[in-house]
Every structure is written in structure tokens, then in C-alpha cells.
Design a protein around this motif. Structure first.
Motif, PDB file in Angstrom:
ATOM      1  N   LEU A  95      21.655 -16.471 -10.896  1.00  0.00           N
ATOM      2  CA  LEU A  95      21.594 -15.298 -10.036  1.00  0.00           C
ATOM      3  C   LEU A  95      21.789 -15.673  -8.574  1.00  0.00           C
ATOM      4  O   LEU A  95      21.213 -16.651  -8.097  1.00  0.00           O
ATOM      5  CB  LEU A  95      20.242 -14.600 -10.198  1.00  0.00           C
ATOM      6  CG  LEU A  95      19.901 -14.138 -11.610  1.00  0.00           C
ATOM      7  CD1 LEU A  95      18.483 -13.581 -11.653  1.00  0.00           C
ATOM      8  CD2 LEU A  95      20.890 -13.096 -12.088  1.00  0.00           C
ATOM      9  N   PRO A  96      22.576 -14.874  -7.852  1.00  0.00           N
ATOM     10  CA  PRO A  96      22.703 -15.119  -6.415  1.00  0.00           C
ATOM     11  C   PRO A  96      21.412 -14.706  -5.702  1.00  0.00           C
ATOM     12  O   PRO A  96      20.771 -13.724  -6.087  1.00  0.00           O
ATOM     13  CB  PRO A  96      23.874 -14.226  -6.000  1.00  0.00           C
ATOM     14  CG  PRO A  96      23.945 -13.166  -7.041  1.00  0.00           C
ATOM     15  CD  PRO A  96      23.399 -13.769  -8.313  1.00  0.00           C
ATOM     16  N   VAL A  97      21.031 -15.474  -4.704  1.00  0.00           N
ATOM     17  CA  VAL A  97      19.790 -15.213  -3.974  1.00  0.00           C
ATOM     18  C   VAL A  97      20.071 -15.261  -2.477  1.00  0.00           C
ATOM     19  O   VAL A  97      20.811 -16.125  -2.001  1.00  0.00           O
ATOM     20  CB  VAL A  97      18.708 -16.264  -4.329  1.00  0.00           C
ATOM     21  CG1 VAL A  97      17.470 -16.101  -3.467  1.00  0.00           C
ATOM     22  CG2 VAL A  97      18.353 -16.188  -5.803  1.00  0.00           C
ATOM     23  N   ILE A  98      19.486 -14.321  -1.769  1.00  0.00           N
ATOM     24  CA  ILE A  98      19.514 -14.333  -0.313  1.00  0.00           C
ATOM     25  C   ILE A  98      18.088 -14.608   0.152  1.00  0.00           C
ATOM     26  O   ILE A  98      17.152 -13.935  -0.280  1.00  0.00           O
ATOM     27  CB  ILE A  98      20.002 -12.990   0.259  1.00  0.00           C
ATOM     28  CG1 ILE A  98      21.465 -12.752  -0.119  1.00  0.00           C
ATOM     29  CG2 ILE A  98      19.811 -12.950   1.779  1.00  0.00           C
ATOM     30  CD1 ILE A  98      21.991 -11.394   0.289  1.00  0.00           C
ATOM     31  N   LEU A  99      17.923 -15.612   1.008  1.00  0.00           N
ATOM     32  CA  LEU A  99      16.613 -15.947   1.572  1.00  0.00           C
ATOM     33  C   LEU A  99      16.505 -15.344   2.962  1.00  0.00           C
ATOM     34  O   LEU A  99      17.412 -15.495   3.792  1.00  0.00           O
ATOM     35  CB  LEU A  99      16.443 -17.459   1.674  1.00  0.00           C
ATOM     36  CG  LEU A  99      16.473 -18.247   0.375  1.00  0.00           C
ATOM     37  CD1 LEU A  99      16.514 -19.737   0.671  1.00  0.00           C
ATOM     38  CD2 LEU A  99      15.266 -17.908  -0.460  1.00  0.00           C
ATOM     39  N   ILE A 100      15.411 -14.672   3.210  1.00  0.00           N
ATOM     40  CA  ILE A 100      15.112 -14.136   4.537  1.00  0.00           C
ATOM     41  C   ILE A 100      13.823 -14.809   4.983  1.00  0.00           C
ATOM     42  O   ILE A 100      12.843 -14.829   4.247  1.00  0.00           O
ATOM     43  CB  ILE A 100      14.937 -12.609   4.483  1.00  0.00           C
ATOM     44  CG1 ILE A 100      16.218 -11.956   3.991  1.00  0.00           C
ATOM     45  CG2 ILE A 100      14.537 -12.071   5.844  1.00  0.00           C
ATOM     46  CD1 ILE A 100      16.084 -10.475   3.733  1.00  0.00           C
ATOM     47  N   PHE A 101      13.844 -15.352   6.179  1.00  0.00           N
ATOM     48  CA  PHE A 101      12.696 -16.138   6.633  1.00  0.00           C
ATOM     49  C   PHE A 101      11.864 -15.417   7.688  1.00  0.00           C
ATOM     50  O   PHE A 101      12.379 -14.697   8.541  1.00  0.00           O
ATOM     51  CB  PHE A 101      13.161 -17.477   7.196  1.00  0.00           C
ATOM     52  CG  PHE A 101      13.818 -18.342   6.174  1.00  0.00           C
ATOM     53  CD1 PHE A 101      13.101 -18.832   5.090  1.00  0.00           C
ATOM     54  CD2 PHE A 101      15.156 -18.660   6.273  1.00  0.00           C
ATOM     55  CE1 PHE A 101      13.710 -19.627   4.130  1.00  0.00           C
ATOM     56  CE2 PHE A 101      15.774 -19.456   5.321  1.00  0.00           C
ATOM     57  CZ  PHE A 101      15.041 -19.937   4.251  1.00  0.00           C
ATOM     58  N   ASN A 102      10.564 -15.671   7.579  1.00  0.00           N
ATOM     59  CA  ASN A 102       9.596 -15.293   8.608  1.00  0.00           C
ATOM     60  C   ASN A 102       9.530 -13.787   8.876  1.00  0.00           C
ATOM     61  O   ASN A 102       9.436 -13.362  10.024  1.00  0.00           O
ATOM     62  CB  ASN A 102       9.870 -16.068   9.900  1.00  0.00           C
ATOM     63  CG  ASN A 102       9.889 -17.562   9.652  1.00  0.00           C
ATOM     64  OD1 ASN A 102       9.131 -18.081   8.836  1.00  0.00           O
ATOM     65  ND2 ASN A 102      10.767 -18.262  10.327  1.00  0.00           N
ATOM     66  N   THR A 103       9.576 -13.013   7.825  1.00  0.00           N
ATOM     67  CA  THR A 103       9.390 -11.571   7.978  1.00  0.00           C
ATOM     68  C   THR A 103       7.987 -11.217   7.490  1.00  0.00           C
ATOM     69  O   THR A 103       7.372 -11.962   6.729  1.00  0.00           O
ATOM     70  CB  THR A 103      10.425 -10.778   7.153  1.00  0.00           C
ATOM     71  OG1 THR A 103      10.329 -11.151   5.782  1.00  0.00           O
ATOM     72  CG2 THR A 103      11.837 -11.023   7.660  1.00  0.00           C
ATOM     73  N   ASN A 104       7.517 -10.070   7.920  1.00  0.00           N
ATOM     74  CA  ASN A 104       6.227  -9.592   7.443  1.00  0.00           C
ATOM     75  C   ASN A 104       6.457  -8.437   6.463  1.00  0.00           C
ATOM     76  O   ASN A 104       7.601  -8.008   6.262  1.00  0.00           O
ATOM     77  CB  ASN A 104       5.326  -9.185   8.614  1.00  0.00           C
ATOM     78  CG  ASN A 104       5.968  -8.136   9.498  1.00  0.00           C
ATOM     79  OD1 ASN A 104       6.680  -7.255   9.027  1.00  0.00           O
ATOM     80  ND2 ASN A 104       5.717  -8.219  10.802  1.00  0.00           N
ATOM     81  N   ALA A 105       5.389  -7.943   5.872  1.00  0.00           N
ATOM     82  CA  ALA A 105       5.517  -6.892   4.852  1.00  0.00           C
ATOM     83  C   ALA A 105       6.222  -5.639   5.378  1.00  0.00           C
ATOM     84  O   ALA A 105       7.096  -5.105   4.686  1.00  0.00           O
ATOM     85  CB  ALA A 105       4.144  -6.552   4.269  1.00  0.00           C
ATOM     86  N   PRO A 106       5.904  -5.137   6.584  1.00  0.00           N
ATOM     87  CA  PRO A 106       6.640  -3.967   7.072  1.00  0.00           C
ATOM     88  C   PRO A 106       8.142  -4.226   7.252  1.00  0.00           C
ATOM     89  O   PRO A 106       8.974  -3.359   6.976  1.00  0.00           O
ATOM     90  CB  PRO A 106       5.977  -3.655   8.418  1.00  0.00           C
ATOM     91  CG  PRO A 106       4.599  -4.212   8.298  1.00  0.00           C
ATOM     92  CD  PRO A 106       4.758  -5.444   7.452  1.00  0.00           C
TER      93      PRO A 106
END
Length: 164
Positions: free
Chosen positions: A90-101
Motif C-alpha cells: 500500500l502507498p503511504v503518505i507520512l505527515i509529521f508533527n501535526t496535532n489531532a485538530p
């Protein structure tokens, strides 16, 4: 080594139906999942060396911190419950250092703005298939019976949902 994810699973009937639908689809011969799974987490667990991304799973476990799935929860659960789970990459995109909102905003932007592909285009694409299928055969027969040379007794009687 597998990544650890915190998955908030819903127990609603829609969730159960969606997971079941994905599980069943993943077990078909033509199943494909081309849309990226989007996950978020801290970049302190990630390093890149010689174009290879490394995630320190032990450090994540030790700090009781996990990546969260922003989009793709149903796909992951449905595929993991299927008998064909091992056949998929599966292709995956990583997003760093975000919060729940911020994750919620990303999810809302993705899912609130998607538009389905018109059914007419889907039906037209069946005619390009190399192999015979019920969909391809039905499309070709329907187009021929409804051809516009007025020789067919079914001309104008079959709804043509194709775009071309």
C-alpha cells in the motif's frame, strides 16, 4: 518490522459494512488499492539514510507514542482481515508533527472534496479491457444494440450511460 498504529475503530453499522466490503473486494482477483494511506506522527522517530526511510519502532514503543491514521482506516482494517492481506503493498503518505485538530482538518479536506468518477466513464473504460468480463461484454452488446444507424430494433430503447 511492522509499524505501530493507534486505530480508533468505530463500531457503527456503517463502519462494519465498509470494512466487510473492503475485505470482500480485497479477496477478488482484480483488487487494487492505489489511494495512499495517510498517517501522521512525530518526525523524531524517523530518519533517512541513502534514500531509505527508517522508523524507530522501539523508540515509539518506549515512549508510548504512536502514528495515527488520518485517512485509510477502513482500508487497513478490511485488508488486514482478508485472506489476501499479504498480496498488497500500500502507498503511504507520512505527515509529521501535526496535532489531532490538524489531522481532522486534513481528513475533512480529503474526504469533503472528493468527487466520484462519473459512471459513464467507468462503463466506457470496460470496453478497453483485454480480457472478457461480464461488464465488458454487457457494455459492448448494449452499445451495438443501441447503435445509431437506426437498423437495430432496440435503437433508442437502451439507456446509454456512456460518455463517448
Amino acid at each position: 518490522m511492522k509499524l505501530l498504529f493507534f486505530i480508533l475503530c468505530q463500531n457503527s453499522s456503517n463502519h462494519v459494512k465498509r470494512v466487510k466490503s473492503i475485505r470482500e473486494y480485497s479477496e477478488t482477483n482484480d483488487a487494487i488499492f492505489s489511494t495512499s494511506i495517510i498517517i501522521s506522527g512525530s518526525n523524531e522517530y524517523v530518519s533517512i539514510s541513502e534514500n531509505i526511510l527508517y522508523i524507530d519502532v522501539d523508540f515509539i514503543k518506549d515512549n508510548d507514542d504512536f502514528f495515527s491514521i488520518v485517512d485509510g482506516q477502513h482500508r487497513l482494517v478490511g485488508i488486514s482481515e482478508s485472506s489476501a492481506a499479504e498480496k498488497f503493498t500500500l502507498p503511504v503518505i507520512l505527515i509529521f508533527n501535526t496535532n489531532a485538530p490538524e489531522d481532522a482538518q486534513i481528513f475533512s479536506s480529503i474526504n469533503g472534496n472528493q468527487k466520484p468518477v462519473p459512471k459513464s466513464l467507468i462503463y466506457d473504460l470496460f470496453s478497453y479491457a483485454d480480457q472478457r468480463s461480464l461488464e465488458r461484454t454487457s457494455h459492448i452488446i448494449g452499445k451495438e444494440l443501441n447503435n445509431n444507424n437506426n437498423e437495430s430494433p432496440f435503437f433508442g430503447e437502451i439507456e446509454d450511460v456512456s460518455c463517448c
